[in-house]
Design a protein around this motif. Structure first.
Motif, PDB file in Angstrom:
ATOM      1  N   ALA A  26      73.673  46.152   9.940  1.00 35.15           N
ATOM      2  CA  ALA A  26      74.114  45.365  11.091  1.00 35.15           C
ATOM      3  C   ALA A  26      75.233  46.078  11.838  1.00 35.15           C
ATOM      4  O   ALA A  26      75.264  46.097  13.073  1.00 35.15           O
ATOM      5  N   VAL A  27      76.163  46.658  11.100  1.00 39.44           N
ATOM      6  CA  VAL A  27      77.287  47.361  11.721  1.00 39.44           C
ATOM      7  C   VAL A  27      76.776  48.540  12.540  1.00 39.44           C
ATOM      8  O   VAL A  27      77.176  48.744  13.697  1.00 39.44           O
ATOM      9  N   ARG A  28      75.867  49.308  11.949  1.00 41.11           N
ATOM     10  CA  ARG A  28      75.359  50.512  12.621  1.00 41.11           C
ATOM     11  C   ARG A  28      74.559  50.143  13.864  1.00 41.11           C
ATOM     12  O   ARG A  28      74.716  50.758  14.925  1.00 41.11           O
ATOM     13  N   ALA A  29      73.694  49.147  13.748  1.00 38.42           N
ATOM     14  CA  ALA A  29      72.856  48.756  14.877  1.00 38.42           C
ATOM     15  C   ALA A  29      73.693  48.209  16.024  1.00 38.42           C
ATOM     16  O   ALA A  29      73.460  48.536  17.197  1.00 38.42           O
ATOM     17  N   ALA A  30      74.678  47.372  15.713  1.00 41.20           N
ATOM     18  CA  ALA A  30      75.534  46.816  16.755  1.00 41.20           C
ATOM     19  C   ALA A  30      76.293  47.920  17.482  1.00 41.20           C
ATOM     20  O   ALA A  30      76.432  47.892  18.712  1.00 41.20           O
ATOM     21  N   GLN A  31      76.766  48.898  16.731  1.00 43.28           N
ATOM     22  CA  GLN A  31      77.511  49.996  17.347  1.00 43.28           C
ATOM     23  C   GLN A  31      76.637  50.788  18.303  1.00 43.28           C
ATOM     24  O   GLN A  31      77.078  51.184  19.392  1.00 43.28           O
ATOM     25  N   LEU A  32      75.370  51.001  17.928  1.00 48.68           N
ATOM     26  CA  LEU A  32      74.448  51.716  18.807  1.00 48.68           C
ATOM     27  C   LEU A  32      74.270  50.976  20.123  1.00 48.68           C
ATOM     28  O   LEU A  32      74.278  51.581  21.203  1.00 48.68           O
ATOM     29  N   VAL A  33      74.109  49.653  20.052  1.00 48.03           N
ATOM     30  CA  VAL A  33      73.908  48.865  21.268  1.00 48.03           C
ATOM     31  C   VAL A  33      75.179  48.868  22.117  1.00 48.03           C
ATOM     32  O   VAL A  33      75.124  48.998  23.343  1.00 48.03           O
ATOM     33  N   LEU A  34      76.333  48.745  21.476  1.00 43.74           N
ATOM     34  CA  LEU A  34      77.588  48.741  22.219  1.00 43.74           C
ATOM     35  C   LEU A  34      77.840  50.095  22.890  1.00 43.74           C
ATOM     36  O   LEU A  34      78.342  50.153  24.022  1.00 43.74           O
ATOM     37  N   GLU A  35      77.480  51.169  22.221  1.00 45.90           N
ATOM     38  CA  GLU A  35      77.635  52.492  22.825  1.00 45.90           C
ATOM     39  C   GLU A  35      76.720  52.640  24.043  1.00 45.90           C
ATOM     40  O   GLU A  35      77.115  53.201  25.066  1.00 45.90           O
ATOM     41  N   GLU A  36      75.504  52.105  23.922  1.00 46.39           N
ATOM     42  CA  GLU A  36      74.575  52.147  25.058  1.00 46.39           C
ATOM     43  C   GLU A  36      75.106  51.311  26.208  1.00 46.39           C
ATOM     44  O   GLU A  36      75.012  51.695  27.378  1.00 46.39           O
ATOM     45  N   ARG A  63      78.351  36.403  12.431  1.00 45.17           N
ATOM     46  CA  ARG A  63      79.767  36.373  12.783  1.00 45.17           C
ATOM     47  C   ARG A  63      80.225  37.751  13.264  1.00 45.17           C
ATOM     48  O   ARG A  63      80.955  37.860  14.257  1.00 45.17           O
ATOM     49  N   HIS A  64      79.798  38.797  12.572  1.00 44.04           N
ATOM     50  CA  HIS A  64      80.171  40.149  12.987  1.00 44.04           C
ATOM     51  C   HIS A  64      79.657  40.451  14.393  1.00 44.04           C
ATOM     52  O   HIS A  64      80.389  41.008  15.228  1.00 44.04           O
ATOM     53  N   LEU A  65      78.421  40.075  14.672  1.00 39.55           N
ATOM     54  CA  LEU A  65      77.849  40.342  15.989  1.00 39.55           C
ATOM     55  C   LEU A  65      78.593  39.559  17.070  1.00 39.55           C
ATOM     56  O   LEU A  65      78.897  40.096  18.143  1.00 39.55           O
ATOM     57  N   ALA A  66      78.895  38.295  16.796  1.00 41.05           N
ATOM     58  CA  ALA A  66      79.623  37.494  17.779  1.00 41.05           C
ATOM     59  C   ALA A  66      81.027  38.045  18.003  1.00 41.05           C
ATOM     60  O   ALA A  66      81.504  38.123  19.141  1.00 41.05           O
ATOM     61  N   ASP A  67      81.683  38.442  16.933  1.00 41.04           N
ATOM     62  CA  ASP A  67      83.022  39.035  17.064  1.00 41.04           C
ATOM     63  C   ASP A  67      82.976  40.345  17.842  1.00 41.04           C
ATOM     64  O   ASP A  67      83.986  40.753  18.436  1.00 41.04           O
ATOM     65  N   SER A  68      81.824  41.010  17.830  1.00 40.19           N
ATOM     66  CA  SER A  68      81.660  42.281  18.538  1.00 40.19           C
ATOM     67  C   SER A  68      81.306  42.087  20.012  1.00 40.19           C
ATOM     68  O   SER A  68      81.169  43.073  20.739  1.00 40.19           O
ATOM     69  N   PRO A 108      64.378  34.756  22.326  1.00 45.35           N
ATOM     70  CA  PRO A 108      64.943  35.118  23.635  1.00 45.35           C
ATOM     71  C   PRO A 108      64.988  36.630  23.826  1.00 45.35           C
ATOM     72  O   PRO A 108      65.070  37.383  22.845  1.00 45.35           O
ATOM     73  N   PRO A 109      64.939  37.099  25.070  1.00 49.04           N
ATOM     74  CA  PRO A 109      65.095  38.532  25.330  1.00 49.04           C
ATOM     75  C   PRO A 109      66.397  39.038  24.730  1.00 49.04           C
ATOM     76  O   PRO A 109      67.445  38.399  24.856  1.00 49.04           O
ATOM     77  N   ALA A 110      66.332  40.180  24.059  1.00 48.75           N
ATOM     78  CA  ALA A 110      67.476  40.624  23.271  1.00 48.75           C
ATOM     79  C   ALA A 110      67.725  42.120  23.408  1.00 48.75           C
ATOM     80  O   ALA A 110      66.790  42.913  23.536  1.00 48.75           O
ATOM     81  N   ASP A 111      69.006  42.466  23.348  1.00 53.46           N
ATOM     82  CA  ASP A 111      69.408  43.864  23.266  1.00 53.46           C
ATOM     83  C   ASP A 111      69.358  44.366  21.829  1.00 53.46           C
ATOM     84  O   ASP A 111      69.251  45.571  21.589  1.00 53.46           O
ATOM     85  N   LEU A 112      69.440  43.435  20.881  1.00 51.75           N
ATOM     86  CA  LEU A 112      69.400  43.775  19.461  1.00 51.75           C
ATOM     87  C   LEU A 112      68.660  42.681  18.718  1.00 51.75           C
ATOM     88  O   LEU A 112      68.951  41.495  18.888  1.00 51.75           O
ATOM     89  N   VAL A 113      67.691  43.082  17.902  1.00 51.07           N
ATOM     90  CA  VAL A 113      67.064  42.164  16.950  1.00 51.07           C
ATOM     91  C   VAL A 113      67.363  42.704  15.561  1.00 51.07           C
ATOM     92  O   VAL A 113      67.056  43.867  15.248  1.00 51.07           O
ATOM     93  N   LEU A 138      62.340  42.523  22.831  1.00 48.58           N
ATOM     94  CA  LEU A 138      63.285  43.619  23.040  1.00 48.58           C
ATOM     95  C   LEU A 138      63.370  43.995  24.511  1.00 48.58           C
ATOM     96  O   LEU A 138      62.361  44.268  25.151  1.00 48.58           O
ATOM     97  N   ARG A 139      64.589  44.000  25.030  1.00 47.75           N
ATOM     98  CA  ARG A 139      64.804  44.502  26.376  1.00 47.75           C
ATOM     99  C   ARG A 139      64.602  46.018  26.392  1.00 47.75           C
ATOM    100  O   ARG A 139      64.643  46.665  25.333  1.00 47.75           O
ATOM    101  N   PRO A 140      64.371  46.612  27.571  1.00 46.53           N
ATOM    102  CA  PRO A 140      64.277  48.078  27.627  1.00 46.53           C
ATOM    103  C   PRO A 140      65.494  48.723  26.964  1.00 46.53           C
ATOM    104  O   PRO A 140      66.637  48.374  27.250  1.00 46.53           O
ATOM    105  N   HIS A 141      65.225  49.628  26.035  1.00 45.36           N
ATOM    106  CA  HIS A 141      66.240  50.313  25.243  1.00 45.36           C
ATOM    107  C   HIS A 141      66.890  49.390  24.224  1.00 45.36           C
ATOM    108  O   HIS A 141      67.938  49.736  23.644  1.00 45.36           O
ATOM    109  N   GLY A 142      66.282  48.226  23.982  1.00 52.16           N
ATOM    110  CA  GLY A 142      66.788  47.338  22.943  1.00 52.16           C
ATOM    111  C   GLY A 142      66.547  47.912  21.560  1.00 52.16           C
ATOM    112  O   GLY A 142      65.586  48.650  21.318  1.00 52.16           O
ATOM    113  N   VAL A 143      67.418  47.546  20.621  1.00 49.86           N
ATOM    114  CA  VAL A 143      67.396  48.081  19.260  1.00 49.86           C
ATOM    115  C   VAL A 143      66.867  47.035  18.286  1.00 49.86           C
ATOM    116  O   VAL A 143      67.244  45.857  18.348  1.00 49.86           O
TER     117      VAL A 143
END
Length: 213
Positions: A26-36, A63-68, A108-113, A138-143
């Motif tokens: 979860a940490v790694r995937a969220a970071q990838l989306v945030l960097e994008e 909780r981690h995703l919401a905090d991010s 729902p359409p998502a940047d991360l699943v 998944l949205r375009p370039h969604g992870v």
């Protein structure tokens, strides 16, 4: 051995997760989306990053995703986590739904699943529909970040979806593979000793999807 997902004590498992750290997937995937996001032009307040978690359990990853900074839609079949998820939703941008993942439901359409060690408990007959719905969300370039069980896992043969490497590669057709780790080892599960065969993957929908601009 518990043959059906309905026979597994997910409530006891979820209760035992209290206090564990956020899963690295979860940490790694969220970071990838945030960097994008940092490289994109999506910066308006009404265009928030959206994450979907399938199999939220007690909500540690949510909780981690919401905090991010994500708006998080969580889905889980275990009614025992409803109260805890509702408590988190009072202070965090989390929307929780109790649902059987094997029964069609709107994603729902998502940047991360994200789905940690959950999708393989979906019966084989229902898995293709769910996987297709995830891909469509998944949205375009969604992870998409997910753990899946392999066909040599001790639980293979019970109700669920246990994949050969060829099965997995077919599922990933058209996706950009960012990370794919296959592991096989003897260890323990919540129920006791177990031989594990798992795939952990992070993949991305191409930036341009047919029919989008």
């Amino acid at each position: 051995m518990q043959e059906r997902s309905a026979d597994r004590d997910f409530a006891a498992y979820n209760e035992a997760q209290e206090g564990r750290p956020v899963r690295p997937l979860a940490v790694r995937a969220a970071q990838l989306v945030l960097e994008e996001r940092g490289r994109s032009l999506r910066t308006t307040p009404d265009d928030r990053l959206v994450a979907v978690e399938l199999g939220s359990g007690a909500g540690i990853e949510a909780r981690h995703l919401a905090d991010s900074g994500f708006r998080v839609h969580t889905f889980d079949a275990d009614v025992s986590v409803e109260a805890g998820m509702a408590g988190m939703a009072r202070t965090l941008d989390i929307i929780h739904t109790t649902t059987d993942l094997a029964v069609p439901f709107p994603i729902p359409p998502a940047d991360l699943v994200l789905s940690c060690a959950t999708l393989s408990f979906v019966p084989r007959a229902a898995f293709p529909q769910l996987w297709g719905a995830v891909r469509s969300a998944l949205r375009p370039h969604g992870v998409l970040a997910v753990d899946l069980f392999g066909d040599r896992d001790d639980w293979a043969g019970t109700e669920g979806t246990f994949l050969t490497r060829a099965d997995l590669e077919e599922l990933l057709t058209g996706l950009e593979v960012l990370a794919l780790d296959e592991e096989e080892h003897d260890g323990r599960s919540f129920a006791g000793p177990k031989h594990w065969h798992t795939y952990q993957l992070i993949v991305r929908e191409p930036r341009h999807i047919a029919g989008t601009v």
